[in-house]
Scaffold this motif. Sequence first.
Motif, PDB file in Angstrom:
ATOM      1  N   THR A 161       0.826  -1.200   0.000  1.00  0.00           N
ATOM      2  CA  THR A 161       0.000   0.000   0.000  1.00  0.00           C
ATOM      3  C   THR A 161       0.866   1.257   0.000  1.00  0.00           C
ATOM      4  O   THR A 161       1.845   1.350   0.752  1.00  0.00           O
ATOM      5  CB  THR A 161      -0.923   0.016   1.231  1.00  0.00           C
ATOM      6  OG1 THR A 161      -1.650  -1.220   1.277  1.00  0.00           O
ATOM      7  CG2 THR A 161      -1.905   1.174   1.165  1.00  0.00           C
ATOM      8  N   VAL A 162       0.504   2.217  -0.828  1.00  0.00           N
ATOM      9  CA  VAL A 162       1.250   3.471  -0.938  1.00  0.00           C
ATOM     10  C   VAL A 162       1.312   4.154   0.427  1.00  0.00           C
ATOM     11  O   VAL A 162       0.324   4.227   1.149  1.00  0.00           O
ATOM     12  CB  VAL A 162       0.578   4.411  -1.973  1.00  0.00           C
ATOM     13  CG1 VAL A 162       1.316   5.745  -2.042  1.00  0.00           C
ATOM     14  CG2 VAL A 162       0.545   3.741  -3.346  1.00  0.00           C
ATOM     15  N   ASN A 163       2.492   4.626   0.791  1.00  0.00           N
ATOM     16  CA  ASN A 163       2.750   5.334   2.044  1.00  0.00           C
ATOM     17  C   ASN A 163       2.645   4.464   3.296  1.00  0.00           C
ATOM     18  O   ASN A 163       2.602   4.977   4.407  1.00  0.00           O
ATOM     19  CB  ASN A 163       1.815   6.554   2.201  1.00  0.00           C
ATOM     20  CG  ASN A 163       2.025   7.584   1.118  1.00  0.00           C
ATOM     21  OD1 ASN A 163       3.147   7.781   0.668  1.00  0.00           O
ATOM     22  ND2 ASN A 163       0.950   8.231   0.693  1.00  0.00           N
ATOM     23  N   CYS A 164       2.554   3.148   3.122  1.00  0.00           N
ATOM     24  CA  CYS A 164       2.541   2.267   4.294  1.00  0.00           C
ATOM     25  C   CYS A 164       3.905   1.598   4.429  1.00  0.00           C
ATOM     26  O   CYS A 164       4.683   1.892   5.326  1.00  0.00           O
ATOM     27  CB  CYS A 164       1.426   1.221   4.201  1.00  0.00           C
ATOM     28  SG  CYS A 164       1.413   0.085   5.633  1.00  0.00           S
ATOM     29  N   ASN A 165       4.182   0.654   3.516  1.00  0.00           N
ATOM     30  CA  ASN A 165       5.490  -0.021   3.480  1.00  0.00           C
ATOM     31  C   ASN A 165       5.855  -0.713   4.781  1.00  0.00           C
ATOM     32  O   ASN A 165       7.030  -0.822   5.134  1.00  0.00           O
ATOM     33  CB  ASN A 165       6.604   0.978   3.104  1.00  0.00           C
ATOM     34  CG  ASN A 165       6.346   1.615   1.741  1.00  0.00           C
ATOM     35  OD1 ASN A 165       5.924   0.929   0.811  1.00  0.00           O
ATOM     36  ND2 ASN A 165       6.563   2.914   1.642  1.00  0.00           N
ATOM     37  N   TYR A 166       4.842  -1.168   5.531  1.00  0.00           N
ATOM     38  CA  TYR A 166       5.080  -1.891   6.783  1.00  0.00           C
ATOM     39  C   TYR A 166       5.749  -3.225   6.473  1.00  0.00           C
ATOM     40  O   TYR A 166       5.280  -3.986   5.637  1.00  0.00           O
ATOM     41  CB  TYR A 166       3.739  -2.115   7.488  1.00  0.00           C
ATOM     42  CG  TYR A 166       3.814  -2.809   8.822  1.00  0.00           C
ATOM     43  CD1 TYR A 166       4.576  -2.292   9.870  1.00  0.00           C
ATOM     44  CD2 TYR A 166       3.082  -3.975   9.056  1.00  0.00           C
ATOM     45  CE1 TYR A 166       4.612  -2.910  11.109  1.00  0.00           C
ATOM     46  CE2 TYR A 166       3.114  -4.609  10.285  1.00  0.00           C
ATOM     47  CZ  TYR A 166       3.887  -4.067  11.307  1.00  0.00           C
ATOM     48  OH  TYR A 166       3.917  -4.696  12.533  1.00  0.00           O
ATOM     49  N   GLU A 167       6.873  -3.503   7.130  1.00  0.00           N
ATOM     50  CA  GLU A 167       7.696  -4.642   6.752  1.00  0.00           C
ATOM     51  C   GLU A 167       7.236  -5.976   7.329  1.00  0.00           C
ATOM     52  O   GLU A 167       7.774  -7.019   6.962  1.00  0.00           O
ATOM     53  CB  GLU A 167       9.157  -4.377   7.159  1.00  0.00           C
ATOM     54  CG  GLU A 167       9.794  -3.235   6.367  1.00  0.00           C
ATOM     55  CD  GLU A 167      11.232  -2.994   6.754  1.00  0.00           C
ATOM     56  OE1 GLU A 167      11.696  -3.641   7.711  1.00  0.00           O
ATOM     57  OE2 GLU A 167      11.887  -2.160   6.099  1.00  0.00           O
ATOM     58  N   SER A 168       6.260  -5.952   8.244  1.00  0.00           N
ATOM     59  CA  SER A 168       5.781  -7.204   8.849  1.00  0.00           C
ATOM     60  C   SER A 168       4.308  -7.445   8.545  1.00  0.00           C
ATOM     61  O   SER A 168       3.561  -7.960   9.374  1.00  0.00           O
ATOM     62  CB  SER A 168       6.012  -7.175  10.367  1.00  0.00           C
ATOM     63  OG  SER A 168       7.386  -7.075  10.660  1.00  0.00           O
ATOM     64  N   ALA A 169       3.863  -7.042   7.353  1.00  0.00           N
ATOM     65  CA  ALA A 169       2.471  -7.250   6.961  1.00  0.00           C
ATOM     66  C   ALA A 169       2.205  -8.736   6.749  1.00  0.00           C
ATOM     67  O   ALA A 169       3.046  -9.456   6.207  1.00  0.00           O
ATOM     68  CB  ALA A 169       2.158  -6.479   5.683  1.00  0.00           C
ATOM     69  N   ARG A 170       1.027  -9.201   7.197  1.00  0.00           N
ATOM     70  CA  ARG A 170       0.635 -10.589   6.979  1.00  0.00           C
ATOM     71  C   ARG A 170       0.018 -10.734   5.596  1.00  0.00           C
ATOM     72  O   ARG A 170      -0.393  -9.757   4.978  1.00  0.00           O
ATOM     73  CB  ARG A 170      -0.381 -11.038   8.035  1.00  0.00           C
ATOM     74  CG  ARG A 170       0.114 -11.031   9.459  1.00  0.00           C
ATOM     75  CD  ARG A 170      -0.852 -11.813  10.329  1.00  0.00           C
ATOM     76  NE  ARG A 170      -2.235 -11.442  10.080  1.00  0.00           N
ATOM     77  CZ  ARG A 170      -2.967 -10.683  10.880  1.00  0.00           C
ATOM     78  NH1 ARG A 170      -2.439 -10.205  11.986  1.00  0.00           N
ATOM     79  NH2 ARG A 170      -4.217 -10.401  10.595  1.00  0.00           N
ATOM     80  N   GLY A 171      -0.081 -11.976   5.168  1.00  0.00           N
ATOM     81  CA  GLY A 171      -0.624 -12.249   3.848  1.00  0.00           C
ATOM     82  C   GLY A 171      -2.101 -11.973   3.707  1.00  0.00           C
ATOM     83  O   GLY A 171      -2.619 -11.893   2.591  1.00  0.00           O
ATOM     84  N   ASP A 172      -2.819 -11.826   4.834  1.00  0.00           N
ATOM     85  CA  ASP A 172      -4.258 -11.548   4.742  1.00  0.00           C
ATOM     86  C   ASP A 172      -4.602 -10.096   5.039  1.00  0.00           C
ATOM     87  O   ASP A 172      -5.600  -9.572   4.569  1.00  0.00           O
ATOM     88  CB  ASP A 172      -5.052 -12.471   5.679  1.00  0.00           C
ATOM     89  CG  ASP A 172      -4.689 -12.267   7.145  1.00  0.00           C
ATOM     90  OD1 ASP A 172      -3.600 -11.725   7.427  1.00  0.00           O
ATOM     91  OD2 ASP A 172      -5.484 -12.659   8.003  1.00  0.00           O
ATOM     92  N   GLN A 173      -3.763  -9.438   5.854  1.00  0.00           N
ATOM     93  CA  GLN A 173      -4.083  -8.068   6.247  1.00  0.00           C
ATOM     94  C   GLN A 173      -2.839  -7.396   6.817  1.00  0.00           C
ATOM     95  O   GLN A 173      -2.029  -8.023   7.498  1.00  0.00           O
ATOM     96  CB  GLN A 173      -5.206  -8.067   7.309  1.00  0.00           C
ATOM     97  CG  GLN A 173      -5.755  -6.695   7.633  1.00  0.00           C
ATOM     98  CD  GLN A 173      -6.992  -6.769   8.526  1.00  0.00           C
ATOM     99  OE1 GLN A 173      -7.194  -7.736   9.236  1.00  0.00           O
ATOM    100  NE2 GLN A 173      -7.824  -5.752   8.478  1.00  0.00           N
ATOM    101  N   CYS A 174      -2.688  -6.106   6.536  1.00  0.00           N
ATOM    102  CA  CYS A 174      -1.590  -5.343   7.105  1.00  0.00           C
ATOM    103  C   CYS A 174      -2.034  -4.788   8.454  1.00  0.00           C
ATOM    104  O   CYS A 174      -3.019  -4.038   8.524  1.00  0.00           O
ATOM    105  CB  CYS A 174      -1.180  -4.202   6.183  1.00  0.00           C
ATOM    106  SG  CYS A 174       0.095  -3.141   6.904  1.00  0.00           S
ATOM    107  N   GLU A 175      -1.331  -5.146   9.501  1.00  0.00           N
ATOM    108  CA  GLU A 175      -1.692  -4.688  10.838  1.00  0.00           C
ATOM    109  C   GLU A 175      -1.489  -3.194  10.998  1.00  0.00           C
ATOM    110  O   GLU A 175      -2.130  -2.549  11.818  1.00  0.00           O
ATOM    111  CB  GLU A 175      -0.843  -5.441  11.873  1.00  0.00           C
ATOM    112  CG  GLU A 175      -1.285  -5.216  13.308  1.00  0.00           C
ATOM    113  CD  GLU A 175      -0.401  -5.949  14.303  1.00  0.00           C
ATOM    114  OE1 GLU A 175       0.834  -5.883  14.151  1.00  0.00           O
ATOM    115  OE2 GLU A 175      -0.932  -6.581  15.223  1.00  0.00           O
TER     116      GLU A 175
END
Length: 801
Positions: A161-175
């Motif tokens: 997702t643009v401007n998120c880039n969270y490195e520990s996102a799960r395959g079903d949802q970004c926490e």
Amino acid sequence: MGDTPAANSAKLPIPGLRNILITSALPYVNNVPHLGNIIGCVLSADVFARYCRLRGYNTIYICGTDEYGTATETKAMEENCSPKEICDKYHSIHKEVYEWFDISFDEFGRTSSPQQTEVCQSIFHKLMENNWLSENTMQQLYCDTCQRFLADRLVEGTCPTVNCNYESARGDQCENCGKLLNPAELIDPKCKACRTTPHIRDTDHLFLELPLLREKLEEYINSMSVAGSWSQNAVQATQAWLKEGLKSRCITRDLKWGVPVPHEKYKDKVFYVWFDAPIGYISITACYTPEWEKWWKNPENVELYQFMGKDNVPFHTVMFPSTLLGTGEKWTMMKSISVTEYLNYETGKFSKSKGVGVFGNDAKETKIPAEVWRYYLLTNRPEVSDTLFTWADLQAKLNSELLNNLGNFVNRVLSFIAKPEGAGYNSIIPDAPDAESHKLTRDLGEKVGNLVDQYLDAMGKVKLKHGLKTAMSISSEGNAYLQESQFWKLYKEDPPSCSIVMKASAGLVYLLATLLEPFMPSFSKEVLRQLNLPLGTLISFSDKSGELDRGTKPWNFLPSGHCIEKPEPLFKELKDEDVEYFRVRFAGSQAERILKAEDDAKKITDKLQSTKLSESNAKKQQKTPAHSSKAKSVETDISISQLDIRVGLITKVQKHPDADSLYVEEINVGEESARTVVSGLVKYIPLQEMENRKVCVICNLKPATMRGIKSHAMVLAASTGDHSRVELVDPPDLAKVGERVTFPGYSGDPESTLSAKSKVWEKVQVDLHTDSELVACYKDVPFTTSAGVCKVSSISNGLIR
């Protein structure tokens, strides 16, 4: 569980009564629930269930642990045991936590039951028969090392997702950003089990055709969202899904732990947890009574209320209703949905996966009573926006609202009545035949009657926080009534009036025990005990009792001549040293706490074993060298090049719960999470002018605790020389959040943690420029961003501080 009906007394819908079926989101079984989970679902639903019983509605409250899916398999791998063993372990832990919190389930079950398989497969067959399912080939990540397809939660990577880039996102949802994802969308995906990079392979799956069900679904949503007064956040989340366009949703997974798919081609697969988990409400009801269809296939006579956090909304307003509609059967569909935002913890988010925050078992270990936790969580219930848990706020609520307001009123009344004859009423409720002629008491009755009406209205609309606030207002009215009556003087000077005041006040105590029972059941039990009334004997607010106006006559709640028990204090003060202890104890994550405890234990062991270390050497080791760079940066003047100033955006601001002059802000300075900042700006800048505002933030200050809340930065402001006016230093409108504010001599990478007590603050000057605007300067050097110069609007001369 607290006040749970006997197992053999299952309730069924009764014609002619309001039959209320309540569910709360099934807590996932792979971890201990934290306070955010508890207020978001089970506690909120419990309050409403208790209120419904108070009103005489035929009510059942159903919940249980959600036990199937990838998260359970992952946890089992971590703990080196079977998924069933994980479920058995954590189901027991959940049950103990909820028992301690006085949650009054009629049934607290599990989704790994035979009933779950039966109901889930039955619904599946109906969907197949009605042609609402399709088959399709998916490209799914496969791990060669583990030799299996990886379910969503078994893949981690960077959020696309643009401007998120969270490195520990799960395959079903970004926490981090909340975006729903497919594993293949992740950047640089890794297998959670072995950390190798998986590759894509084809696999066949079954899909629920949501686009084909859209017309039926929208008809249901448009009708029921109005009839059931859905909370605004539920409506917004649902409409967002519809606006984005409904897509076919895969309902099968390549797993072993789950409800088996009853289809020859897919016999090695199980149902996706978000397909089968909501069906758990039905199967757990089937565990409660074999006549479960009288609750779940009886839409004319049963109202379904559901409680959950905002991240669960689309599955309950889109997925689950579509599933039921697709069967073609007459299901009891959700009438009302109550959704909470997030409860955040001190400086960040509660997180089960990271172990951050206070968890259910932690609350129990604090020895702070369950009713205090319930009260605090409910006054802080995030109904329309995120709220913040802080230990200082818990202390303030307990000491000022429970102890000094509610507890003081109850104890003051009952203690006076309990005094021996000549000083009180010898524990006997006095007679008060002319109460209605006593103006102060009659006025009290009118006020209380109005408040009771407001309470019933708020609770009926599931506005639980407002209902609690209204009930507590009755306690405040009671304290004011006692004070204005000066009953201690009336006892000698006007005994009949004193009898009226004390009988009416004792009635208010009974009324408060009733109205607060949904929120603090153990408080109500103790008040009933002190009133010498049978447990569970509360004032009736049934629609059929004809007693809904009884709040206007509190002097009639208790009979004259009734003997009370010995009064005792209801609440205990929470002291500053206790708050500081809890703040330190629950800092960081659970893993960090465990490591700290192990480290402390090792230090004690080493100290006991070591007898050769001299006292002088010990002191030497503990002392920070005077020549260290960190000590130097604190003790000497700071050069401008050491200031790490960035453009920040205030994303949230509220008044400090324990200090009238301070704001507590959440400020985005371009890092993974927002910083908590405490600023003494309340008397200078209105709260609405602080919200969603760009500011200049000094980011490398040493964190400082201000009235119980740790501040991790400083907002740059200008003040006049006499400090009579203060204004924020504004970055240009086009300045980017997180951008460094630069100036000649700026080093670009501040290394030191700076002391806010340094003399640098006295040296930062502001010079007047044209158009009555001040350009923020340090010794005539402008603070600039890529978009221009940072400014102050109107102060003609002053200091940056």
